[in-house]
Design an enzyme around this catalytic site. Structure first.
Site, PDB file in Angstrom:
ATOM      1  N   GLU A 165       0.808  -1.216   0.000  1.00 19.08           N
ATOM      2  CA  GLU A 165       0.000   0.000   0.000  1.00 19.08           C
ATOM      3  C   GLU A 165       0.843   1.269   0.000  1.00 19.08           C
ATOM      4  O   GLU A 165       0.788   2.098   0.921  1.00 19.08           O
ATOM      5  CB  GLU A 165      -0.965  -0.005   1.187  1.00 19.08           C
ATOM      6  CG  GLU A 165      -1.957  -1.149   1.128  1.00 19.08           C
ATOM      7  CD  GLU A 165      -2.994  -1.134   2.235  1.00 19.08           C
ATOM      8  OE1 GLU A 165      -3.994  -1.847   2.094  1.00 19.08           O
ATOM      9  OE2 GLU A 165      -2.803  -0.392   3.231  1.00 19.08           O
ATOM     10  N   GLU A 367      -5.173  -8.750   0.378  1.00 19.04           N
ATOM     11  CA  GLU A 367      -5.801  -8.487   1.674  1.00 19.04           C
ATOM     12  C   GLU A 367      -7.289  -8.302   1.452  1.00 19.04           C
ATOM     13  O   GLU A 367      -7.705  -7.655   0.485  1.00 19.04           O
ATOM     14  CB  GLU A 367      -5.263  -7.211   2.345  1.00 19.04           C
ATOM     15  CG  GLU A 367      -3.888  -7.318   2.941  1.00 19.04           C
ATOM     16  CD  GLU A 367      -3.472  -6.039   3.662  1.00 19.04           C
ATOM     17  OE1 GLU A 367      -4.363  -5.305   4.149  1.00 19.04           O
ATOM     18  OE2 GLU A 367      -2.262  -5.779   3.725  1.00 19.04           O
TER      19      GLU A 367
END
Length: 465
Positions: A165, A367
């Site tokens: 991220e 995720e």
């Protein structure tokens, strides 16, 4: 509807070093920016639980890996901590390296594929004090760290990732000022985003070099993981709403997708940044560096969509341009505990975007999970948390993943975040994501929730087919 798991589709768990390991002063580990924040302002953390906690993976890694195996999982992703592997002289810390060697060996013994990420928001403090990602010297320090990791563990690990991220730190620490040291500077945020992009590309180059020199497994792959929240706006958008959509998608999604699929940053985004005074500083040769950033595959973190509209004000509190405001969809189904929208179809829409716009890049859902506060209220008489809401959440997302595969998306697998309850930044243990409970008052004991039995059964049914 009968759920059919595609052949060769892997199912595993996602976690990170700084959120699980604990042992923050053990084995020569350096202080990270999270440790610094925890020590300076512990009240900023839920229940005053700072970065030193994790879920004690440092001591319980063998138990945790065996637990994953018992549930039928075939893989898991974690991250090395820069602060554990390297010392302050930018040399490898032998004690840190030995810990990761032990984790790798344990995973291999249990026949669990280990995916290794190199950075999960956890910069060593001494480097942050040099300017962090705003400073090119720190970019070079990261490249040295990546080079060291590739050459130390290259024969043991097949799947590597440069960043998790990379959009989050520019947002949380710089543009929005939610994370220490609470900056709100869009210009500095764009510089950080740009330097992380260069760091990624340079790390990929180091990976390719190590592989050419025979220091990596022949089947090793390199990737990047990002939270590509599919963006949506109003059903009858104005031109201003569509412009907001273009820029938010450009900065948060296309920036990274163009980098890892094509080796450049999106021209329309750079043009707008230049026109409004947010263009980061570049140097001659940077374009050639970015060309090195093309990866073998991609991790897609998905929790919720991004719904946006034209901004009510043209500039923020510092006078920098604002590209969008949040938009609340009237039909949104919410996770009321976490405050996030639940929209499983977003995972399908991303798959179609990849199919149509980046057809040569395979990906996996790296995720996906549901955080819930005060799960004790759902404990039955036998002491097991009855998290049917989590089972429903995962079921619906898996159904949309499998539909995307049927419709041509090259999605290879799914990792649930986080299989075992873990520390989550300054939210600490406020919202629990696990299918396995961690008892903080009972020596970090692991206890299965109802969803753990469900995922085990789901995987077992696949094995029969």
């Amino acid at each position: 509807m009968e759920r059919k798991i595609p052949k060769n589709f892997f199912i595993g768990a996602a976690m990170s070093g700084p959120q699980t390991e604990g042992a923050w002063k053990t084995g020569g580990r350096l202080e990270s920016i999270w440790d610094t924040w925890s020590q300076e302002r512990i009240s900023d953390f839920y229940n005053k639980v700072g970065s030193y906690v994790g879920n004690n993976f440092y001591e319980k890694y063998e138990e945790d890996i065996r637990l994953m195996k018992s549930l039928g999982l075939d893989s898991f992703r974690t991250s090395m901590q820069w602060s554990r592997l390297m010392d302050q002289n930018e040399k490898m810390n032998p004690e840190g390296a030995e810990f990761y060697h032990k984790v790798i060996r344990c995973a291999e013994e249990e026949k669990i594929e280990l995916f290794m990420n190199l950075y999960h928001f956890d910069m060593p403090t001494y480097l942050f004090k040099k300017g962090g990602w705003e400073n090119r010297e720190v970019v070079e320090a990261y490249v040295n760290y990546a080079r060291t990791a590739f050459r130390e563990f290259g024969k043991e690990i097949r799947y590597w990732f440069t960043f998790n991220e990379p959009i989050v730190e520019p947002d949380q620490r710089y543009r929005n000022g939610f994370w220490y040291p609470f900056l709100k500077d869009a210009k500095r945020g764009m510089q950080v985003q740009y330097h992380i992009s260069l760091a990624h590309a340079l790390a990929v180059r180091e990976f390719r070099k190590a592989k050419e020199e025979g220091l990596m497994r022949e089947d090793a792959k390199i990737g990047l993981i990002n939270c590509f929240a599919p963006p949506y706006t109003k059903e009858n958008p104005t031109p201003e709403d569509l412009e907001a959509l273009r820029m938010e998608d450009g900065i948060n999604n296309r920036w990274w997708l163009d980098l890892v699929a094509e080796g450049h940053l999106p021209e329309d985004v750079l043009k707008t940044l230049s026109e409004c005074g947010l263009m980061p500083e570049t140097r001659p040769g940077d374009e050639e560096v970015l060309k090195e950033g093309i990866v073998d595959w991609l991790g897609f973190n998905y929790y919720h969509p991004s719904r946006i509209q034209a901004p009510a004000e043209k500039t923020d509190e510092n006078g920098y341009p604002k590209f969008s405001d949040p938009y609340v969809w009237p039909e949104a189904k919410m996770n009321v505990w976490r405050g996030w929208e639940i929209y499983p179809k977003g995972i399908y829409d991303f798959g179609m975007k990849m199919k149509n716009e980046y057809p040569n890049l395979k990906f996996f859902v790296s995720e996906n999970g549901m955080g819930v506060e005060h799960e004790d209220r759902f404990r039955n008489e036998a002491g097991e948390i009855q998290d049917d809401y989590r089972i429903e959440f995962v079921s619906e997302h898996l159904d949309w993943i499998f539909k995307s595969i049927e419709d041509g998306a090259q999605c290879l697998g799914y990792h649930y975040w986080g299989l075992i309850d873990n520390w989550s930044w300054n939210n600490a243990f406020k919202n629990r994501y696990g299918m396995v409970e961690v008892d903080l008052m009972g020596n970090y004991q692991r206890k299965l929730k109802k969803s753990a039995g469900w995922i085990k059964q789901l995987i077992a049914e696949r094995e029969k087919n």
